[in-house]
Design an enzyme around this catalytic site. Structure first.
Site, mmCIF file in Angstrom:
data_model
loop_
_atom_site.group_PDB
_atom_site.id
_atom_site.type_symbol
_atom_site.label_atom_id
_atom_site.label_comp_id
_atom_site.label_asym_id
_atom_site.label_seq_id
_atom_site.Cartn_x
_atom_site.Cartn_y
_atom_site.Cartn_z
ATOM 1 N N VAL A 32 -6.289 1.023 5.583
ATOM 2 C CA VAL A 32 -4.960 1.521 6.023
ATOM 3 C C VAL A 32 -4.491 2.484 5.248
ATOM 4 O O VAL A 32 -4.587 2.532 4.168
ATOM 5 C CB VAL A 32 -3.974 0.089 6.062
ATOM 6 C CG1 VAL A 32 -4.483 -0.979 6.946
ATOM 7 C CG2 VAL A 32 -3.875 -0.462 4.673
ATOM 8 N N CYS A 51 0.849 -1.253 -0.039
ATOM 9 C CA CYS A 51 -0.013 -0.009 -0.047
ATOM 10 C C CYS A 51 1.094 1.368 0.163
ATOM 11 O O CYS A 51 1.693 1.379 1.124
ATOM 12 C CB CYS A 51 -1.021 0.068 1.212
ATOM 13 S SG CYS A 51 -1.844 1.485 1.175
HETATM 14 N N1 LIG Z 1 -6.746 8.197 1.089
HETATM 15 C C1 LIG Z 1 -6.559 6.944 1.806
HETATM 16 C C2 LIG Z 1 -6.244 5.850 1.098
HETATM 17 C C3 LIG Z 1 -6.019 4.708 1.637
HETATM 18 C C4 LIG Z 1 -6.171 3.543 0.867
HETATM 19 O O1 LIG Z 1 -6.796 3.387 -0.130
HETATM 20 N N2 LIG Z 1 -5.734 2.074 1.389
HETATM 21 C C5 LIG Z 1 -6.169 0.843 0.675
HETATM 22 C C6 LIG Z 1 -4.952 0.063 0.549
HETATM 23 S S1 LIG Z 1 -3.707 0.912 -0.400
HETATM 24 C C7 LIG Z 1 -7.143 0.188 1.543
HETATM 25 O O2 LIG Z 1 -6.928 0.055 2.762
HETATM 26 N N3 LIG Z 1 -7.811 -0.761 0.972
HETATM 27 C C8 LIG Z 1 -8.717 -1.515 1.744
HETATM 28 C C9 LIG Z 1 -9.965 -1.317 1.523
HETATM 29 O O3 LIG Z 1 -10.434 -0.429 1.024
HETATM 30 O O4 LIG Z 1 -10.825 -2.409 2.057
HETATM 31 C C10 LIG Z 1 -4.749 7.413 2.361
HETATM 32 O O5 LIG Z 1 -4.189 8.350 2.131
HETATM 33 O O6 LIG Z 1 -4.587 7.013 3.596
#
Ligand SMILES: N[C@@H](CCC(=O)N[C@@H](CS)C(=O)NCC(=O)O)C(=O)O
Length: 213
Positions: A60, A20
């Protein structure tokens, strides 16, 4: 209480640091400021209940500065870290804060594109050329001699770009973008980056379902 940060585990490898870019951005910020922290790996395909309790949105990274209060979103987290640990300062001046900000979205569109004439490659090239121009005038980092927050946000995204485009399309950043090449080399060889990057195979495994749904 210790500083804690929840980050993504690798796809299919719940005990290995995952891919990530937002999680890596937070880890890079902590590493550059030499803050010690406990890392908790979250399998995003099987989120534990305790994680969903501290962050019902389920994304995350999530950060706890030692006071038990969990904070989500890397934009907010890096600001909180900057306030709590001002040294070394990583603040990017506002005029430079959005340099390279369209690279990730144009990369993702190009990566997913199946039509070589849809302009997505050109859109990415335009953004990379703009970054090259900026670095030639102001580099080696976006804010000059020292790394700052905008570089730590961009570095993991450029890593995904180089790994995924090479793997899925055999595509590389054009050689003539010499300042971008030097920038990527400088970022990827930082100790903080080496320590917090996902393995290439995990970056590829993370993108595979999005490239070939
Ligand atoms: N805008 C958020 C984006 C975080 C994000 O998109 N995280 C993804 C992983 S790269 C995540 O947690 N995906 C799991 C889900 O949405 O269930 C940040 O900057 O922290």
């Amino acid at each position: 209480m210790a500083v804690e940060v929840c980050v993504k585990a690798a796809v299919g490898h719940p005990d290995t640091l995952g891919d990530c870019p937002f999680s890596q951005r937070v880890l890079l910020t902590l590493e550059e400021k030499k803050v010690s922290y406990q890392m908790k790996l979250i399998d995003v395909s099987n989120k534990p209940d305790w994680f969903l309790k501290i962050n019902p949105e389920g994304k995350v990274p999530v950060f706890n500065g030692g006071d038990g209060k969990w904070i989500a979103d890397s934009d907010v987290i890096v600001q909180v870290i900057e306030e709590k640990y001002p040294s070394p300062p990583l603040v990017t001046p506002p005029e430079d804060a959005s340099v390279g900000s369209k690279i990730f979205s144009t990369f993702v569109t190009f990566l997913k594109s199946k039509d070589s004439n849809d302009g997505s490659e050109q859109a990415l090239l335009t953004e990379l050329q703009a970054l090259d121009d900026h670095l030639k005038a102001h580099g080696p980092y976006i804010n000059g001699q020292n790394v700052s927050a905008v570089d730590l946000s961009l570095a993991p995204k450029l890593y995904h770009l180089t790994v995924a485009l090479d793997h899925f399309k055999g595509w590389k950043i054009p050689e003539n973008l010499t300042s971008v090449h030097a920038y990527v080399k400088a970022l990827f060889s930082r100790e903080s980056f080496e320590k917090t990057k996902a393995a290439k195979e995990h970056v590829i495994a993370g993108w595979a379902p999005k490239v070939n749904p």
